[in-house]
Design an enzyme around this catalytic site. Structure first.
Site, PDB file in Angstrom:
ATOM      1  N   ARG A   1      59.783  15.265  44.731  1.00  0.00           N
ATOM      2  CA  ARG A   1      58.748  14.621  45.567  1.00  0.00           C
ATOM      3  C   ARG A   1      58.498  15.327  46.892  1.00  0.00           C
ATOM      4  NH1 ARG A   1      61.449   9.940  43.682  1.00  0.00           N
ATOM      5  NH2 ARG A   1      60.332   9.114  41.878  1.00  0.00           N
TER       6      ARG A   1
ATOM      7  N   LYS B   1      46.343  24.164  50.953  1.00  0.00           N
ATOM      8  CA  LYS B   1      45.790  23.933  49.607  1.00  0.00           C
ATOM      9  C   LYS B   1      46.698  24.634  48.611  1.00  0.00           C
ATOM     10  CE  LYS B   1      40.867  23.161  50.313  1.00  0.00           C
ATOM     11  NZ  LYS B   1      39.502  23.693  50.073  1.00  0.00           N
TER      12      LYS B   1
ATOM     13  N   GLU C   1      36.970  37.512  52.255  1.00  0.00           N
ATOM     14  CA  GLU C   1      37.280  36.246  52.931  1.00  0.00           C
ATOM     15  C   GLU C   1      37.208  36.408  54.451  1.00  0.00           C
ATOM     16  OE1 GLU C   1      37.471  33.440  51.315  1.00  0.00           O
ATOM     17  OE2 GLU C   1      38.585  33.629  49.436  1.00  0.00           O
TER      18      GLU C   1
ATOM     19  N   LYS D   1      40.652  29.732  60.752  1.00  0.00           N
ATOM     20  CA  LYS D   1      41.089  28.796  59.708  1.00  0.00           C
ATOM     21  C   LYS D   1      41.930  27.680  60.311  1.00  0.00           C
ATOM     22  CE  LYS D   1      42.340  27.900  55.117  1.00  0.00           C
ATOM     23  NZ  LYS D   1      42.588  28.336  53.776  1.00  0.00           N
TER      24      LYS D   1
ATOM     25  N   GLU E   1      39.667  18.076  53.909  1.00  0.00           N
ATOM     26  CA  GLU E   1      38.301  18.395  53.495  1.00  0.00           C
ATOM     27  C   GLU E   1      37.411  17.165  53.334  1.00  0.00           C
ATOM     28  OE1 GLU E   1      38.024  21.997  51.068  1.00  0.00           O
ATOM     29  OE2 GLU E   1      36.348  21.057  50.042  1.00  0.00           O
TER      30      GLU E   1
ATOM     31  N   ARG F   1      35.806  21.183  56.704  1.00  0.00           N
ATOM     32  CA  ARG F   1      36.598  22.181  55.971  1.00  0.00           C
ATOM     33  C   ARG F   1      35.854  22.729  54.757  1.00  0.00           C
ATOM     34  NH1 ARG F   1      43.052  22.442  54.410  1.00  0.00           N
ATOM     35  NH2 ARG F   1      42.857  24.386  53.246  1.00  0.00           N
TER      36      ARG F   1
ATOM     37  N   ASN G   1      34.386  26.964  51.973  1.00  0.00           N
ATOM     38  CA  ASN G   1      34.056  27.255  50.577  1.00  0.00           C
ATOM     39  C   ASN G   1      32.754  28.023  50.427  1.00  0.00           C
ATOM     40  OD1 ASN G   1      36.191  26.117  48.998  1.00  0.00           O
ATOM     41  ND2 ASN G   1      35.555  24.144  49.821  1.00  0.00           N
TER      42      ASN G   1
ATOM     43  N   HIS H   1      32.042  29.946  47.286  1.00  0.00           N
ATOM     44  CA  HIS H   1      33.027  29.570  46.272  1.00  0.00           C
ATOM     45  C   HIS H   1      32.444  28.787  45.103  1.00  0.00           C
ATOM     46  CE1 HIS H   1      35.726  31.039  49.312  1.00  0.00           C
ATOM     47  NE2 HIS H   1      36.807  30.717  48.639  1.00  0.00           N
TER      48      HIS H   1
ATOM     49  N   HIS I   1      33.718  30.516  42.025  1.00  0.00           N
ATOM     50  CA  HIS I   1      34.651  29.916  41.062  1.00  0.00           C
ATOM     51  C   HIS I   1      34.043  29.918  39.653  1.00  0.00           C
ATOM     52  CE1 HIS I   1      37.221  27.555  44.230  1.00  0.00           C
ATOM     53  NE2 HIS I   1      37.600  28.803  44.103  1.00  0.00           N
TER      54      HIS I   1
ATOM     55  N   HIS J   1      39.400  37.078  42.936  1.00  0.00           N
ATOM     56  CA  HIS J   1      38.841  35.932  43.658  1.00  0.00           C
ATOM     57  C   HIS J   1      37.893  36.400  44.771  1.00  0.00           C
ATOM     58  CE1 HIS J   1      38.613  31.974  45.514  1.00  0.00           C
ATOM     59  NE2 HIS J   1      38.961  32.520  46.666  1.00  0.00           N
TER      60      HIS J   1
HETATM   61  P1  NAD Z   1      47.145  37.887  44.008  1.00  0.00           P
HETATM   62  O1  NAD Z   1      48.104  36.916  44.489  1.00  0.00           O
HETATM   63  O2  NAD Z   1      46.921  38.010  42.554  1.00  0.00           O
HETATM   64  O3  NAD Z   1      47.542  39.323  44.590  1.00  0.00           O
HETATM   65  C1  NAD Z   1      46.754  40.425  44.274  1.00  0.00           C
HETATM   66  C2  NAD Z   1      47.564  41.571  43.661  1.00  0.00           C
HETATM   67  O4  NAD Z   1      48.272  42.263  44.688  1.00  0.00           O
HETATM   68  C3  NAD Z   1      48.627  41.128  42.683  1.00  0.00           C
HETATM   69  O5  NAD Z   1      48.724  42.078  41.662  1.00  0.00           O
HETATM   70  C4  NAD Z   1      49.894  41.132  43.535  1.00  0.00           C
HETATM   71  O6  NAD Z   1      51.074  41.251  42.772  1.00  0.00           O
HETATM   72  C5  NAD Z   1      49.667  42.351  44.372  1.00  0.00           C
HETATM   73  N1  NAD Z   1      50.345  42.408  45.659  1.00  0.00           N
HETATM   74  C6  NAD Z   1      50.615  41.396  46.504  1.00  0.00           C
HETATM   75  N2  NAD Z   1      51.082  41.882  47.664  1.00  0.00           N
HETATM   76  C7  NAD Z   1      51.141  43.215  47.540  1.00  0.00           C
HETATM   77  C8  NAD Z   1      51.515  44.269  48.416  1.00  0.00           C
HETATM   78  N3  NAD Z   1      51.852  44.044  49.679  1.00  0.00           N
HETATM   79  N4  NAD Z   1      51.463  45.538  47.956  1.00  0.00           N
HETATM   80  C9  NAD Z   1      51.032  45.802  46.678  1.00  0.00           C
HETATM   81  N5  NAD Z   1      50.630  44.845  45.831  1.00  0.00           N
HETATM   82  C10 NAD Z   1      50.675  43.569  46.255  1.00  0.00           C
HETATM   83  O7  NAD Z   1      45.689  37.647  44.644  1.00  0.00           O
HETATM   84  P2  NAD Z   1      45.217  37.221  46.104  1.00  0.00           P
HETATM   85  O8  NAD Z   1      43.908  37.874  46.285  1.00  0.00           O
HETATM   86  O9  NAD Z   1      46.275  37.423  47.117  1.00  0.00           O
HETATM   87  O10 NAD Z   1      45.006  35.653  45.969  1.00  0.00           O
HETATM   88  C11 NAD Z   1      44.033  35.116  45.116  1.00  0.00           C
HETATM   89  C12 NAD Z   1      44.397  33.681  44.825  1.00  0.00           C
HETATM   90  O11 NAD Z   1      44.381  32.927  46.037  1.00  0.00           O
HETATM   91  C13 NAD Z   1      43.419  32.997  43.886  1.00  0.00           C
HETATM   92  O12 NAD Z   1      44.138  32.282  42.913  1.00  0.00           O
HETATM   93  C14 NAD Z   1      42.667  32.041  44.784  1.00  0.00           C
HETATM   94  O13 NAD Z   1      42.216  30.909  44.096  1.00  0.00           O
HETATM   95  C15 NAD Z   1      43.707  31.707  45.798  1.00  0.00           C
HETATM   96  N6  NAD Z   1      43.177  31.228  47.093  1.00  0.00           N
HETATM   97  C16 NAD Z   1      43.703  30.104  47.611  1.00  0.00           C
HETATM   98  C17 NAD Z   1      43.275  29.637  48.837  1.00  0.00           C
HETATM   99  C18 NAD Z   1      43.926  28.437  49.448  1.00  0.00           C
HETATM  100  O14 NAD Z   1      43.412  27.924  50.441  1.00  0.00           O
HETATM  101  N7  NAD Z   1      45.037  27.981  48.923  1.00  0.00           N
HETATM  102  C19 NAD Z   1      42.283  30.336  49.536  1.00  0.00           C
HETATM  103  C20 NAD Z   1      41.760  31.490  48.967  1.00  0.00           C
HETATM  104  C21 NAD Z   1      42.213  31.944  47.737  1.00  0.00           C
HETATM  105  N1  GLY Z   2      39.970  28.464  51.111  1.00  0.00           N
HETATM  106  C1  GLY Z   2      39.322  27.235  51.409  1.00  0.00           C
HETATM  107  C2  GLY Z   2      40.164  26.283  52.163  1.00  0.00           C
HETATM  108  O1  GLY Z   2      41.308  26.549  52.474  1.00  0.00           O
HETATM  109  O2  GLY Z   2      39.715  25.222  52.457  1.00  0.00           O
END
Ligand code: NAD
Ligand code: GLY
Length: 363
Positions: free
Chosen positions: A118, A140, A182, A224, A234, A238, A242, A245, A249, A262
């Site tokens: 939890r 998120k 972003e 942010k 949100e 907030r 998006n 997005h 998405h 992404h």
């Molecule tokens: P990812 O986590 O897949 O990382 C991208 C690639 O880089 C992967 O292959 C990873 O292994 C590699 N990598 C990571 N750090 C590295 C480094 N320092 N050196 C070499 N390689 C490295 O992708 P991302 O772009 O970081 O994240 C995308 C995800 O984030 C999506 O799922 C998206 O939906 C999510 N997201 C979430 C939020 C949120 O608010 N929670 C906001 C935006 C995006």
């Molecule tokens: N990436 C959108 C949010 O964090 O609200």
């Protein structure tokens, strides 16, 4: 080192930004309350940074789990494997989950932390630009469903975010550019002077200039943090985060998770949002072209995948989390740096945007 705070009352937490912070992992020690932690990382990041992080936490019993890489792993099955590890190693409620990796690792580790017994302590150590400027901040967390991105999850804030800008040096170019999408988003939402700064510095950012990247991380985190502090769950403002997005998405889901990154999907989505804003008469063609040109200079896609039809978009956008009463709410632009939330968009204009493809933003 720069410290940006996410002001959420009792749950306020710091984002620590600087070079070589992984070598000072003791900075996160005060945010690990018990004696144990589980570092969740993947097969790409572990060989690069796991030992460095662990060596700074020598007085904590740090276990780790190294998962496969990729967006397609953001599933309930992966989540289960984290619970299996926590239970097999007898982690109690006092444990801390540390996400070491990009947004994929951060999102599902955060959801594991929100749900294991939890809710347990959670620390983010983002290693991609995208994770440092966006996903590690704001709480998120979650996983994808075959029918839609991030459909299962929770709002769950970390105790601390440690963003070591040095690690961006090992990121593949394509991933760096996806993160820049972003960053550009913040300029478009509500910061016209940052947008202009990005126009001046985009070539250096794409080339991986560390000082410029650190500045981009700082401004993005401040943006942010301010928006999340104003509207954590949100209910209103907030949703502006998006921008791009709703379209993005849909692209990620249609193409198969991981086919379009992404950030790439968000880039094309922001051009579509600019195009629709232009058709509504809210953005001038010149402004829409400026937004598109900056994304293009960042090496990002500025039109959707040719294979995607209008029907694909309409079907997939109906699953967007911003849908309210069956109506899609779009984030659109009433100027560069002036994003707004709008529902009830004229279906004919939306259709024109969805059909414009290479002709987006041509006025
Ligand atoms: P990812 O986590 O897949 O990382 C991208 C690639 O880089 C992967 O292959 C990873 O292994 C590699 N990598 C990571 N750090 C590295 C480094 N320092 N050196 C070499 N390689 C490295 O992708 P991302 O772009 O970081 O994240 C995308 C995800 O984030 C999506 O799922 C998206 O939906 C999510 N997201 C979430 C939020 C949120 O608010 N929670 C906001 C935006 C995006
Ligand atoms: N990436 C959108 C949010 O964090 O609200």
């Amino acid at each position: 080192m720069i410290k940006v705070e996410v002001d959420l009352g009792e749950r306020t937490y710091p984002i620590l930004i600087g070079s070589n912070l992984l070598g000072q992992a003791s900075l996160i020690r005060p945010h690990i309350h018990g004696k144990r932690a589980l570092i969740v990382t993947n097969e790409v990041v572990a060989p690069l940074y796991l030992e460095k992080l662990k060596s700074g936490l020598s007085d904590v019993q740090c276990d780790h789990i190294v998962l496969p890489d990729g967006e397609h792993t953001k599933t309930l099955a992966t989540l289960s494997s984290i619970y299996d590890k926590l239970l097999a190693d007898r982690h109690e409620r006092s444990t801390t989950l540390i996400a070491l990796g990009g947004g994929v690792i951060g999102d599902f580790t955060g959801f594991a932390a929100a749900t294991y017994q939890r809710g347990v302590n959670f620390v983010q150590v983002p290693t991609t630009l995208l994770a440092q400027v966006d996903s590690s901040v704001g709480g998120k967390t979650g996983v994808n469903h075959p029918l839609g991105k991030n459909m299962i999850g929770a709002f769950y804030q970390p105790q601390c975010v440690l963003a070591d800008t040095e690690v961006l040096g090992s990121l593949p170019d394509k991933e760096l550019k996806a993160g820049i999408a972003e960053v550009i988003k913040y300029g478009l939402i509500d910061n016209p002077s940052f947008f202009a700064w990005l126009e001046d510095n985009i070539d250096g950012l794409v080339a991986g200039d560390m000082a410029l990247l650190a500045e981009a991380v700082r401004v993005s985190c401040e943006e942010k943090a301010r928006i999340v502090a104003a509207d954590e769950k949100e209910g209103g403002v907030r949703a502006l985060l998006n921008l791009g997005h709703t379209f993005g998405h849909a692209i990620e889901t249609a193409m198969g998770y991981g086919t379009w990154l992404h950030g790439e999907a968000v880039a094309a989505g922001m051009v579509m949002a600019a195009d629709l804003s232009c058709r509504l008469g809210w953005l001038s063609p010149a402004e829409a072209q400026r937004a598109k040109a900056l994304l293009k200079r960042a090496g990002l896609p500025v039109s959707p995948p040719p294979a995607m039809t209008t029907d694909d978009f309409l079907r997939l956008m109906a699953f967007d989390k911003k849908v309210l009463g069956g109506k899609i709410r779009f984030i659109l632009l009433r100027g560069l740096g002036q994003a707004v939330i709008e529902s009830g968009i004229d279906a004919a204009l939306l259709q024109q945007t969805l059909e414009a493809k290479e002709g987006l933003c041509q006025g």
